[in-house]
Write a protein that holds these residues in place. Structure first.
Motif, PDB file in Angstrom:
ATOM      1  N   PRO A  38       0.826  -1.216   0.000  1.00  0.00           N
ATOM      2  CA  PRO A  38       0.000   0.000   0.000  1.00  0.00           C
ATOM      3  C   PRO A  38       0.857   1.262   0.000  1.00  0.00           C
ATOM      4  O   PRO A  38       1.961   1.281   0.555  1.00  0.00           O
ATOM      5  N   GLY A  39       0.353   2.304  -0.657  1.00  0.00           N
ATOM      6  CA  GLY A  39       1.018   3.603  -0.612  1.00  0.00           C
ATOM      7  C   GLY A  39       1.810   3.973  -1.840  1.00  0.00           C
ATOM      8  O   GLY A  39       2.113   5.146  -2.051  1.00  0.00           O
ATOM      9  N   GLY A  40       2.161   2.989  -2.682  1.00  0.00           N
ATOM     10  CA  GLY A  40       2.912   3.287  -3.896  1.00  0.00           C
ATOM     11  C   GLY A  40       2.001   3.720  -5.030  1.00  0.00           C
ATOM     12  O   GLY A  40       0.769   3.717  -4.908  1.00  0.00           O
ATOM     13  N   SER A  41       2.594   4.088  -6.161  1.00  0.00           N
ATOM     14  CA  SER A  41       1.817   4.625  -7.277  1.00  0.00           C
ATOM     15  C   SER A  41       0.833   3.604  -7.849  1.00  0.00           C
ATOM     16  O   SER A  41      -0.303   3.948  -8.196  1.00  0.00           O
ATOM     17  N   THR A  42       1.245   2.332  -7.952  1.00  0.00           N
ATOM     18  CA  THR A  42       0.342   1.307  -8.485  1.00  0.00           C
ATOM     19  C   THR A  42      -0.845   1.112  -7.556  1.00  0.00           C
ATOM     20  O   THR A  42      -1.999   1.007  -7.995  1.00  0.00           O
ATOM     21  N   ASP A  43      -0.586   1.073  -6.258  1.00  0.00           N
ATOM     22  CA  ASP A  43      -1.643   0.889  -5.262  1.00  0.00           C
ATOM     23  C   ASP A  43      -2.625   2.057  -5.271  1.00  0.00           C
ATOM     24  O   ASP A  43      -3.848   1.860  -5.249  1.00  0.00           O
ATOM     25  N   VAL A  44      -2.107   3.271  -5.325  1.00  0.00           N
ATOM     26  CA  VAL A  44      -2.962   4.463  -5.328  1.00  0.00           C
ATOM     27  C   VAL A  44      -3.881   4.462  -6.549  1.00  0.00           C
ATOM     28  O   VAL A  44      -5.083   4.732  -6.451  1.00  0.00           O
ATOM     29  N   LEU A  45      -3.316   4.130  -7.704  1.00  0.00           N
ATOM     30  CA  LEU A  45      -4.099   4.109  -8.941  1.00  0.00           C
ATOM     31  C   LEU A  45      -5.165   3.016  -8.887  1.00  0.00           C
ATOM     32  O   LEU A  45      -6.313   3.226  -9.293  1.00  0.00           O
ATOM     33  N   ALA A  46      -4.792   1.844  -8.368  1.00  0.00           N
ATOM     34  CA  ALA A  46      -5.736   0.729  -8.281  1.00  0.00           C
ATOM     35  C   ALA A  46      -6.905   1.058  -7.360  1.00  0.00           C
ATOM     36  O   ALA A  46      -8.060   0.708  -7.646  1.00  0.00           O
ATOM     37  N   ARG A  47      -6.629   1.737  -6.265  1.00  0.00           N
ATOM     38  CA  ARG A  47      -7.686   2.020  -5.287  1.00  0.00           C
ATOM     39  C   ARG A  47      -8.709   3.023  -5.820  1.00  0.00           C
ATOM     40  O   ARG A  47      -9.914   2.861  -5.598  1.00  0.00           O
ATOM     41  N   VAL A  48      -8.258   4.040  -6.520  1.00  0.00           N
ATOM     42  CA  VAL A  48      -9.241   4.981  -7.070  1.00  0.00           C
ATOM     43  C   VAL A  48      -9.976   4.345  -8.247  1.00  0.00           C
ATOM     44  O   VAL A  48     -11.164   4.607  -8.472  1.00  0.00           O
ATOM     45  N   LEU A  49      -9.313   3.457  -8.991  1.00  0.00           N
ATOM     46  CA  LEU A  49      -9.974   2.738 -10.076  1.00  0.00           C
ATOM     47  C   LEU A  49     -11.071   1.831  -9.508  1.00  0.00           C
ATOM     48  O   LEU A  49     -12.178   1.760 -10.060  1.00  0.00           O
ATOM     49  N   ALA A  50     -10.769   1.150  -8.402  1.00  0.00           N
ATOM     50  CA  ALA A  50     -11.759   0.287  -7.756  1.00  0.00           C
ATOM     51  C   ALA A  50     -12.935   1.106  -7.233  1.00  0.00           C
ATOM     52  O   ALA A  50     -14.105   0.738  -7.405  1.00  0.00           O
ATOM     53  N   GLN A  51     -12.618   2.222  -6.615  1.00  0.00           N
ATOM     54  CA  GLN A  51     -13.661   3.098  -6.064  1.00  0.00           C
ATOM     55  C   GLN A  51     -14.619   3.573  -7.153  1.00  0.00           C
ATOM     56  O   GLN A  51     -15.847   3.531  -6.988  1.00  0.00           O
ATOM     57  N   GLU A  52     -14.058   4.005  -8.277  1.00  0.00           N
ATOM     58  CA  GLU A  52     -14.881   4.562  -9.347  1.00  0.00           C
ATOM     59  C   GLU A  52     -15.486   3.488 -10.247  1.00  0.00           C
ATOM     60  O   GLU A  52     -16.424   3.761 -10.994  1.00  0.00           O
ATOM     61  N   PHE A 278     -10.872   9.980 -10.423  1.00  0.00           N
ATOM     62  CA  PHE A 278      -9.740   9.245 -10.996  1.00  0.00           C
ATOM     63  C   PHE A 278      -8.755  10.208 -11.650  1.00  0.00           C
ATOM     64  O   PHE A 278      -7.536  10.101 -11.451  1.00  0.00           O
ATOM     65  N   ILE A 279      -9.270  11.143 -12.441  1.00  0.00           N
ATOM     66  CA  ILE A 279      -8.401  12.104 -13.130  1.00  0.00           C
ATOM     67  C   ILE A 279      -7.572  12.896 -12.129  1.00  0.00           C
ATOM     68  O   ILE A 279      -6.366  13.100 -12.319  1.00  0.00           O
ATOM     69  N   ASP A 280      -8.210  13.328 -11.033  1.00  0.00           N
ATOM     70  CA  ASP A 280      -7.496  14.116 -10.021  1.00  0.00           C
ATOM     71  C   ASP A 280      -6.364  13.317  -9.381  1.00  0.00           C
ATOM     72  O   ASP A 280      -5.228  13.800  -9.273  1.00  0.00           O
ATOM     73  N   ILE A 281      -6.667  12.085  -8.947  1.00  0.00           N
ATOM     74  CA  ILE A 281      -5.649  11.259  -8.284  1.00  0.00           C
ATOM     75  C   ILE A 281      -4.533  10.888  -9.256  1.00  0.00           C
ATOM     76  O   ILE A 281      -3.342  10.962  -8.920  1.00  0.00           O
ATOM     77  N   ALA A 282      -4.909  10.484 -10.471  1.00  0.00           N
ATOM     78  CA  ALA A 282      -3.903  10.098 -11.459  1.00  0.00           C
ATOM     79  C   ALA A 282      -3.017  11.282 -11.831  1.00  0.00           C
ATOM     80  O   ALA A 282      -1.798  11.137 -11.989  1.00  0.00           O
ATOM     81  N   THR A 283      -3.608  12.464 -11.947  1.00  0.00           N
ATOM     82  CA  THR A 283      -2.839  13.670 -12.284  1.00  0.00           C
ATOM     83  C   THR A 283      -1.898  14.045 -11.146  1.00  0.00           C
ATOM     84  O   THR A 283      -0.719  14.356 -11.370  1.00  0.00           O
ATOM     85  N   GLN A 284      -2.403  14.011  -9.912  1.00  0.00           N
ATOM     86  CA  GLN A 284      -1.575  14.340  -8.747  1.00  0.00           C
ATOM     87  C   GLN A 284      -0.365  13.423  -8.641  1.00  0.00           C
ATOM     88  O   GLN A 284       0.697  13.827  -8.163  1.00  0.00           O
ATOM     89  N   ASN A 285      -0.527  12.187  -9.091  1.00  0.00           N
ATOM     90  CA  ASN A 285       0.550  11.209  -8.995  1.00  0.00           C
ATOM     91  C   ASN A 285       1.335  11.059 -10.297  1.00  0.00           C
ATOM     92  O   ASN A 285       2.141  10.132 -10.439  1.00  0.00           O
ATOM     93  N   GLY A 286       1.093  11.969 -11.246  1.00  0.00           N
ATOM     94  CA  GLY A 286       1.847  11.954 -12.495  1.00  0.00           C
ATOM     95  C   GLY A 286       1.577  10.752 -13.370  1.00  0.00           C
ATOM     96  O   GLY A 286       2.424  10.347 -14.171  1.00  0.00           O
ATOM     97  N   LEU A 287       0.378  10.170 -13.252  1.00  0.00           N
ATOM     98  CA  LEU A 287       0.061   8.933 -13.966  1.00  0.00           C
ATOM     99  C   LEU A 287      -1.016   9.102 -15.033  1.00  0.00           C
ATOM    100  O   LEU A 287      -1.278   8.172 -15.799  1.00  0.00           O
ATOM    101  N   TYR A 288      -1.633  10.268 -15.094  1.00  0.00           N
ATOM    102  CA  TYR A 288      -2.804  10.420 -15.963  1.00  0.00           C
ATOM    103  C   TYR A 288      -2.443  10.389 -17.442  1.00  0.00           C
ATOM    104  O   TYR A 288      -1.468  10.992 -17.877  1.00  0.00           O
ATOM    105  N   ASP A 289      -3.254   9.657 -18.198  1.00  0.00           N
ATOM    106  CA  ASP A 289      -3.138   9.620 -19.657  1.00  0.00           C
ATOM    107  C   ASP A 289      -4.555   9.651 -20.218  1.00  0.00           C
ATOM    108  O   ASP A 289      -5.355   8.761 -19.939  1.00  0.00           O
ATOM    109  N   LYS A 290      -4.864  10.689 -20.977  1.00  0.00           N
ATOM    110  CA  LYS A 290      -6.244  10.856 -21.449  1.00  0.00           C
ATOM    111  C   LYS A 290      -6.583   9.980 -22.647  1.00  0.00           C
ATOM    112  O   LYS A 290      -7.729   9.940 -23.081  1.00  0.00           O
ATOM    113  N   ASN A 291      -5.598   9.267 -23.190  1.00  0.00           N
ATOM    114  CA  ASN A 291      -5.849   8.398 -24.344  1.00  0.00           C
ATOM    115  C   ASN A 291      -5.434   6.961 -24.037  1.00  0.00           C
ATOM    116  O   ASN A 291      -4.428   6.471 -24.548  1.00  0.00           O
TER     117      ASN A 291
END
Length: 324
Positions: A38-52, A278-291
């Motif tokens: 828990p706490g790393g970039s993959t975990d953070v992305l997975a959790r917001v993906l699960a939530q949404e 999702f966009i907010d969390i992914a952007t904050q963590n430098g992971l967002y890709d709109k395509n």
């Protein structure tokens, strides 16, 4: 003749059962595995993906951490799971396309799973703690040159693109770096902040907040462009290194997922990835890709990435038998 009819009947019954299961999918909670703590970039992305993703799927999505072997433990569990859509995972592409050069694992993890969709791009940089006297990558390299084998760099796991680029820098400069692998970004963050390692190479999601607060200092971007959080810090290419370290995070399931379930999952998680949360969390963590890539385009990307990584590892003389 009777045997042929029996076989055909069995096939028809099996197909009808699969179709019915796909039509009812999902009828119970889905497990979303994460191959890192828990706490790393993959975990953070997975959790917001699960939530949404819960709303479009109409079921709970339970995030389960299976850390170890740079994400491969989770991949193996998914590969061995029933192809019914109830066990899926998020992972960096390097676990599929690069890790087998550095660990004694099967090289065909792409063929053993079903790639569903790209959900983020993992952008990487090298940082030090704010108290470090080295303020640039050049100064860091010179310090390592004066102290062979004594300067340590933390990375989030073996067999990652981060490891390859970090070792490639050392080879390019002919210096002896002590590369220390942790289980995910969280371990690197703790050790950089505590000055237990001289630097850390990992994703922007792990260090951006600390760079903004002044607790860490970015030395270089491993990407094609500079980071917004530190626009004055150059890329490796700008510094004269012929290297970039981009990788992706993608969602996948077991091999043999029925097409109807694949479509259901991709549609639901595409909707989830377009949510503001999702966009907010992914952007904050430098992971967002709109395509995001899906289907054949994603398969093609991953196969090309595996081929390119194989070529890079061979060119650098890295891998299980030739680690520097």
């Amino acid at each position: 003749m009777m045997r042929t009819r029996s076989l055909l009947s069995a096939v028809v019954v099996s197909l009808l059962a699969s179709f019915a299961a796909a039509q009812d999918f999902p009828s119970k909670p889905i497990r979303l595995l994460v191959g890192f703590p828990p706490g790393g970039s993959t975990d953070v992305l997975a959790r917001v993906l699960a939530q949404e993703g819960r709303k479009p799927l109409g079921q709970e999505i339970v995030v389960v951490n299976r850390p170890g072997a740079s994400g491969v433990i989770a991949i193996n569990e998914v590969a061995a799971a029933s192809p019914d859509g109830y066990t899926i995972s998020v992972s960096p592409s390097s676990a599929f396309t690069l890790a087998h050069h550095f660990m004694a694992i099967r090289p065909d993890l792409l063929e053993a799973t079903t790639a569903l969709m790209l959900i983020g791009r993992q952008r990487i940089g090298i940082v030090t703690h704010s108290g470090s006297p080295q303020r640039t990558l050049k100064e860091f390299v010179e310090n390592a040159r004066k102290n062979p084998g004594k300067v340590s760099v933390g990375i989030p796991g073996l067999g990652t693109k981060v490891e390859v680029i970090t070792r490639a820098i050392a080879m390019h400069e002919k210096i002896d770096l002590n590369v220390v692998a942790f289980q995910g970004d969280a371990g690197v963050i703790t050790n950089v902040l505590g000055a237990h390692v001289a630097a850390g190479s990992f994703s922007v999601g792990g260090w951006a907040t600390h760079v903004r607060s002044g607790a860490m200092r970015l030395l270089a971007s491993f990407e094609d462009d500079r980071f917004d959080v530190a626009p004055g810090v150059p890329t490796l290419v700008e510094l004269g290194y012929p290297l970039t370290g981009a990788t992706i995070q993608h969602l996948y399931g077991p091999k043999g997922l029925p097409p109807a379930i694949v479509r259901r999952l991709v549609a639901a998680f595409t909707e989830a990835s377009r949510s503001q949360a999702f966009i907010d969390i992914a952007t904050q963590n430098g992971l967002y890709d709109k395509n995001p890539l899906v289907g054949e385009a994603l398969d093609t990307f991953l196969l090309k990435d595996r081929a390119a990584n194989t070529e890079l590892v061979a060119k650098l003389g890295l891998g299980l038998k030739k680690k520097p």
